[in-house]
Design a protein around this motif. Structure first.
Motif, PDB file in Angstrom:
ATOM      1  N   ARG A  57       5.078  19.493   2.940  1.00 44.93           N
ATOM      2  CA  ARG A  57       3.680  19.328   2.547  1.00 44.93           C
ATOM      3  C   ARG A  57       3.503  18.254   1.489  1.00 44.93           C
ATOM      4  NH1 ARG A  57       1.067  24.184   0.496  1.00 44.93           N
ATOM      5  NH2 ARG A  57      -0.516  22.619   0.239  1.00 44.93           N
ATOM      6  N   ASP A  58       4.482  18.138   0.578  1.00 45.54           N
ATOM      7  CA  ASP A  58       4.363  17.146  -0.492  1.00 45.54           C
ATOM      8  C   ASP A  58       4.274  15.734   0.060  1.00 45.54           C
ATOM      9  OD1 ASP A  58       4.822  19.243  -2.191  1.00 45.54           O
ATOM     10  OD2 ASP A  58       6.988  18.954  -2.099  1.00 45.54           O
ATOM     11  N   ILE A  59       4.876  15.556   1.232  1.00 45.94           N
ATOM     12  CA  ILE A  59       4.947  14.207   1.782  1.00 45.94           C
ATOM     13  C   ILE A  59       3.781  13.946   2.725  1.00 45.94           C
ATOM     14  CG2 ILE A  59       6.389  12.659   3.175  1.00 45.94           C
ATOM     15  CD1 ILE A  59       8.752  14.346   2.165  1.00 45.94           C
ATOM     16  N   LEU A  60       3.308  15.028   3.347  1.00 47.72           N
ATOM     17  CA  LEU A  60       2.252  14.848   4.347  1.00 47.72           C
ATOM     18  C   LEU A  60       1.026  14.132   3.780  1.00 47.72           C
ATOM     19  CD1 LEU A  60       2.159  18.021   6.594  1.00 47.72           C
ATOM     20  CD2 LEU A  60       2.938  15.722   7.139  1.00 47.72           C
ATOM     21  N   LEU A  61       0.575  14.599   2.625  1.00 43.58           N
ATOM     22  CA  LEU A  61      -0.654  14.043   2.075  1.00 43.58           C
ATOM     23  C   LEU A  61      -0.502  12.547   1.755  1.00 43.58           C
ATOM     24  CD1 LEU A  61      -3.585  14.706   1.036  1.00 43.58           C
ATOM     25  CD2 LEU A  61      -2.535  14.807  -1.225  1.00 43.58           C
ATOM     26  N   PRO A  62       0.537  12.168   0.977  1.00 43.09           N
ATOM     27  CA  PRO A  62       0.695  10.730   0.720  1.00 43.09           C
ATOM     28  C   PRO A  62       0.800   9.922   2.024  1.00 43.09           C
ATOM     29  CG  PRO A  62       2.215  11.996  -0.636  1.00 43.09           C
ATOM     30  CD  PRO A  62       1.514  12.974   0.244  1.00 43.09           C
ATOM     31  N   ARG A  63       1.491  10.499   2.995  1.00 41.76           N
ATOM     32  CA  ARG A  63       1.649   9.777   4.256  1.00 41.76           C
ATOM     33  C   ARG A  63       0.285   9.563   4.922  1.00 41.76           C
ATOM     34  NH1 ARG A  63       5.426  12.974   7.679  1.00 41.76           N
ATOM     35  NH2 ARG A  63       7.088  11.999   6.456  1.00 41.76           N
ATOM     36  N   GLN A  64      -0.517  10.631   4.923  1.00 45.11           N
ATOM     37  CA  GLN A  64      -1.842  10.505   5.539  1.00 45.11           C
ATOM     38  C   GLN A  64      -2.701   9.478   4.804  1.00 45.11           C
ATOM     39  OE1 GLN A  64      -3.141  14.553   5.229  1.00 45.11           O
ATOM     40  NE2 GLN A  64      -2.172  15.193   7.133  1.00 45.11           N
ATOM     41  N   ILE A  65      -2.588   9.490   3.478  1.00 46.11           N
ATOM     42  CA  ILE A  65      -3.401   8.543   2.705  1.00 46.11           C
ATOM     43  C   ILE A  65      -2.982   7.106   3.010  1.00 46.11           C
ATOM     44  CG2 ILE A  65      -3.902   7.739   0.362  1.00 46.11           C
ATOM     45  CD1 ILE A  65      -3.870  10.652  -0.512  1.00 46.11           C
ATOM     46  N   ALA A  66      -1.674   6.878   3.070  1.00 41.50           N
ATOM     47  CA  ALA A  66      -1.198   5.526   3.374  1.00 41.50           C
ATOM     48  C   ALA A  66      -1.713   5.084   4.743  1.00 41.50           C
ATOM     49  CB  ALA A  66       0.328   5.493   3.333  1.00 41.50           C
ATOM     50  N   MET A  67      -1.667   6.009   5.692  1.00 42.61           N
ATOM     51  CA  MET A  67      -2.142   5.667   7.034  1.00 42.61           C
ATOM     52  C   MET A  67      -3.627   5.320   6.998  1.00 42.61           C
ATOM     53  SD  MET A  67      -0.233   8.514   9.354  1.00 42.61           S
ATOM     54  CE  MET A  67       1.478   8.334   9.864  1.00 42.61           C
ATOM     55  N   VAL A  91       0.845  -1.197   0.000  1.00 41.40           N
ATOM     56  CA  VAL A  91       0.000   0.000   0.000  1.00 41.40           C
ATOM     57  C   VAL A  91       0.883   1.250   0.000  1.00 41.40           C
ATOM     58  CG1 VAL A  91      -1.620   1.360   1.373  1.00 41.40           C
ATOM     59  CG2 VAL A  91      -1.960  -1.109   1.128  1.00 41.40           C
ATOM     60  N   ILE A  92       1.879   1.248   0.886  1.00 37.60           N
ATOM     61  CA  ILE A  92       2.762   2.415   0.972  1.00 37.60           C
ATOM     62  C   ILE A  92       3.488   2.626  -0.357  1.00 37.60           C
ATOM     63  CG2 ILE A  92       4.816   3.349   2.123  1.00 37.60           C
ATOM     64  CD1 ILE A  92       3.879   1.839   4.652  1.00 37.60           C
ATOM     65  N   GLU A  93       3.914   1.519  -0.959  1.00 41.66           N
ATOM     66  CA  GLU A  93       4.616   1.645  -2.238  1.00 41.66           C
ATOM     67  C   GLU A  93       3.701   2.221  -3.312  1.00 41.66           C
ATOM     68  OE1 GLU A  93       7.851  -1.934  -1.565  1.00 41.66           O
ATOM     69  OE2 GLU A  93       6.171  -2.250  -2.933  1.00 41.66           O
ATOM     70  N   ALA A  94       2.450   1.771  -3.288  1.00 38.00           N
ATOM     71  CA  ALA A  94       1.505   2.266  -4.307  1.00 38.00           C
ATOM     72  C   ALA A  94       1.278   3.768  -4.131  1.00 38.00           C
ATOM     73  CB  ALA A  94       0.185   1.512  -4.211  1.00 38.00           C
ATOM     74  N   VAL A  95       1.129   4.194  -2.891  1.00 38.52           N
ATOM     75  CA  VAL A  95       0.926   5.630  -2.649  1.00 38.52           C
ATOM     76  C   VAL A  95       2.170   6.402  -3.091  1.00 38.52           C
ATOM     77  CG1 VAL A  95       0.486   7.398  -0.904  1.00 38.52           C
ATOM     78  CG2 VAL A  95      -0.623   5.166  -0.702  1.00 38.52           C
ATOM     79  N   SER A  96       3.327   5.837  -2.760  1.00 40.24           N
ATOM     80  CA  SER A  96       4.581   6.521  -3.092  1.00 40.24           C
ATOM     81  C   SER A  96       4.724   6.679  -4.610  1.00 40.24           C
ATOM     82  CB  SER A  96       5.764   5.764  -2.480  1.00 40.24           C
ATOM     83  OG  SER A  96       6.613   5.231  -3.465  1.00 40.24           O
ATOM     84  N   SER A 112       9.310   9.313  -2.367  1.00 37.03           N
ATOM     85  CA  SER A 112       9.951   8.052  -2.042  1.00 37.03           C
ATOM     86  C   SER A 112       9.324   7.447  -0.790  1.00 37.03           C
ATOM     87  CB  SER A 112      11.453   8.256  -1.843  1.00 37.03           C
ATOM     88  OG  SER A 112      11.678   8.861  -0.596  1.00 37.03           O
ATOM     89  N   VAL A 113       9.391   6.116  -0.739  1.00 33.67           N
ATOM     90  CA  VAL A 113       8.872   5.410   0.427  1.00 33.67           C
ATOM     91  C   VAL A 113       9.625   5.890   1.671  1.00 33.67           C
ATOM     92  CG1 VAL A 113       8.770   3.164   1.568  1.00 33.67           C
ATOM     93  CG2 VAL A 113       8.116   3.370  -0.835  1.00 33.67           C
ATOM     94  N   GLN A 114      10.923   6.060   1.478  1.00 30.98           N
ATOM     95  CA  GLN A 114      11.751   6.490   2.602  1.00 30.98           C
ATOM     96  C   GLN A 114      11.263   7.822   3.186  1.00 30.98           C
ATOM     97  OE1 GLN A 114      15.562   6.125   1.052  1.00 30.98           O
ATOM     98  NE2 GLN A 114      16.484   5.369   2.928  1.00 30.98           N
ATOM     99  N   ASP A 115      10.977   8.777   2.290  1.00 33.55           N
ATOM    100  CA  ASP A 115      10.471  10.061   2.764  1.00 33.55           C
ATOM    101  C   ASP A 115       9.120   9.893   3.450  1.00 33.55           C
ATOM    102  OD1 ASP A 115      12.609  11.496   2.017  1.00 33.55           O
ATOM    103  OD2 ASP A 115      11.746  12.280   0.158  1.00 33.55           O
ATOM    104  N   MET A 116       8.310   9.005   2.867  1.00 34.47           N
ATOM    105  CA  MET A 116       6.972   8.841   3.438  1.00 34.47           C
ATOM    106  C   MET A 116       7.020   8.316   4.866  1.00 34.47           C
ATOM    107  SD  MET A 116       4.539   7.451   0.435  1.00 34.47           S
ATOM    108  CE  MET A 116       3.327   6.794   1.571  1.00 34.47           C
ATOM    109  N   ILE A 117       7.889   7.338   5.079  1.00 35.99           N
ATOM    110  CA  ILE A 117       7.907   6.766   6.425  1.00 35.99           C
ATOM    111  C   ILE A 117       8.887   7.495   7.342  1.00 35.99           C
ATOM    112  CG2 ILE A 117       7.168   4.466   5.667  1.00 35.99           C
ATOM    113  CD1 ILE A 117       9.994   3.535   5.863  1.00 35.99           C
ATOM    114  N   GLY A 118       9.687   8.380   6.747  1.00 35.05           N
ATOM    115  CA  GLY A 118      10.692   9.080   7.541  1.00 35.05           C
ATOM    116  C   GLY A 118      10.126  10.283   8.295  1.00 35.05           C
TER     117      GLY A 118
END
Ligand code: ADP
Ligand code: MG
Length: 487
Positions: free
Chosen positions: A420-430, A398-403, A409-415
């Motif tokens: 702001r660019d990362i916040l939204l994908p991160r929230q969606i993955a969660m 799921v995280i990879e698909a969002v990324s 990058s997945v790393q940025d998402m989970i890091g």
């Protein structure tokens, strides 16, 4: 350099590994500036001087595939560089030695010895405070009108952008581009901005997204500085606003935009707008819509096969990726949705290539696509993969698909980053983890750098609220849900 040329090669190979390594490092230093970085890292990683045999310098390559490539592309350069280091060298001889792979004792760590100057930057992400005080995103030089591939799907939009770059504020004002996600709107907008700036270096070109514009308005209201912000925007020569569909339900921002629009328009300043749908379908005030309809409206749609292939060839060149034509054709045939998706597959191929030193093949690409669930028809074809049972995706998938979807990058998402660019994908993955995988807030938090469960809870409820009145976001989340196969 080493003066041990008279020693027999065998002895030198085993005894003088150190000086072989020094010699090779000196040679690489001379080759490196002549070779593009991607190529250099790929083809010289885990290479080494294995020894000498009279005037022959024996160069070891870790993979058989490198042999032809080196002979064809680097042999001349390597010989010249080697002779500059040691004039007694007369010839380069290659030998494949798979034992070199990942063996730091024997080979040189290119990434340490030749660190990258700059990180590959994501386009258009930074912000600048302009002299006048408006926050504008930097135009990414990556986007130009020339590197935009023209096909039937975008011919009109491209031509309009070209006309506007040549004569901003002319008859194509405002210019309104619309089309689905990942079809090149931002590219064209930024390219037009770049091109205008090139022709008119003194012009004030502002590129912003409707979200940033909204934030600015909100902030200005809060600080009681609306008058000032208004005044600044009205001094702009070229105003580019990306994704105006996000102005829906933001009445105050729409009002500000309307007045700014009018002022600029009356002064023949160019306005360029993009949205995911034509003006009349936008959920915005009628008076704004009628303003948008005054100028030039052009759509970008899904590219046809030939355009997709041309884009792939261009991108492969841009990423310094050597990829066989039949592989590119295969990707173009099977990836039909958006250009971003095409790039996504290509980036996966780059990763494969950089990490495993494997040239992408039709098989490996088919495997990548299968993993991305891109083309169900692939299963029926002779790609050697069996039909997969429909199953629940893992959180990782799921995280990879969002990324992939948002090109972060997945790393940025989970890091830990909070851009702001990362916040939204991160929230969606969660959200997806919670909604479909039955995960606990604590469990999700652990995956995301041990974030606290309340942080996760807030993120999830924030995105749920957003989804209630943001149709575009809903579509995006839906696309990801479809991709990971939960709907
Ligand atoms: P949009 O803003 O419409 O969602 P983008 O402009 O961000 O799409 O495009 C997604 C990616 O595809 C970008 O990297 C862009 O450079 C690339 N792209 C889209 N269309 C083309 C094209 N015709 N030629 C070259 N690259 C393209
Ligand atoms: Mg865009």
């Amino acid at each position: 350099m080493t003066s041990s040329v008279s020693l027999p090669a065998k002895v030198e190979t085993s005894v003088l590994t150190g000086s072989n390594k020094d010699l090779w490092l000196e040679i690489l230093k001379k080759i490196q500036p002549q070779v593009q970085r991607g190529q250099f890292v790929t083809w010289f990683r885990d290479t080494a001087v294995l020894g000498r045999d009279g005037g022959k310098l024996i160069v070891g390559l870790p993979i058989p595939m490198g042999l032809n490539w080196h002979i064809e592309h680097y042999k001349g350069k390597t010989l010249v560089a080697a002779q500059e280091c040691d004039s007694t060298i007369e010839q380069i001889v290659y030998r494949v030695d798979v034992g070199l792979k990942d063996n730091p004792e024997r080979s040189i760590d290119l990434l340490i010895q030749f660190p990258e100057d700059k990180k590959r930057k994501l386009p258009g992400k930074q912000e600048v405070k302009m002299a006048e005080g408006i926050v504008s995103k930097i135009l990414s030089p990556r986007y130009t009108i020339d590197n935009f591939i023209v096909g039937e799907s975008n011919r009109l939009a491209h031509a309009a952008c070209q006309a506007v770059s040549n004569q901003p504020g002319g008859k194509y004002n405002p210019l309104f581009l619309y089309g689905g996600v990942g079809l090149g709107k931002t590219h064209l907008l930024q390219a037009t901005g770049n091109s205008i700036l090139k022709n008119m270096p003194k012009a004030t070109v502002v590129y912003t997204t409707s979200e940033d514009f909204t934030n600015e308005v909100v902030e200005a209201i809060r600080m009681q500085k609306m008058e000032k912000v208004r005044g600044r925007y009205r001094k702009v020569d070229i105003l580019i606003i990306d994704d105006v569909q996000f102005l829906a339900n933001k009445e105050r921002t729409q009002e500000e935009f309307f007045h700014t629009f009018n002022t600029l328009y009356e002064e023949h300043k160019q306005i360029i707008i993009s949205a995911d749908r034509p003006p009349q379908e936008l959920d915005l005030e009628d008076r704004l819509i009628s303003r948008f309809e005054r100028g030039m409206i052009a759509d970008v749609s899904k590219p046809d096969y030939e355009t997709r292939l041309a884009i792939l060839v261009e991108k492969a060149k841009e990423y310094e990726l050597f990829i066989e034509m039949n592989v590119l054709q295969f990707i173009a045939e099977h990836t039909t949705n958006s250009v971003r998706e095409l790039e996504g597959i290509l980036m996966q191929a780059v990763a494969l290539y950089e990490l495993e030193q494997r040239m992408p093949t039709i098989q490996s690409i088919a495997q990548i696509m299968k993993k991305l669930n891109k083309d169900p028809h692939l299963e029926e074809q002779d790609t050697g993969f069996e039909k997969k049972e429909k199953r629940r995706p893992t959180f990782q998938e799921v995280i990879e698909a969002v990324s992939r979807y948002y090109s972060v990058s997945v790393q940025d998402m989970i890091g830990p980053k909070r851009n702001r660019d990362i916040l939204l994908p991160r929230q969606i993955a969660m959200l997806l983890g919670k909604k479909y995988l039955n995960m606990s807030y604590v469990g999700i938090g652990e995956v995301f750098s041990s974030r606290d469960h309340t942080t996760v809870m807030n993120a999830v409820s924030k995105i749920e609220r957003k989804l209630l009145n943001d149709a575009q976001l809903l579509r995006e989340v839906r696309a990801i849900e479809e991709e990971v196969g939960v709907v």
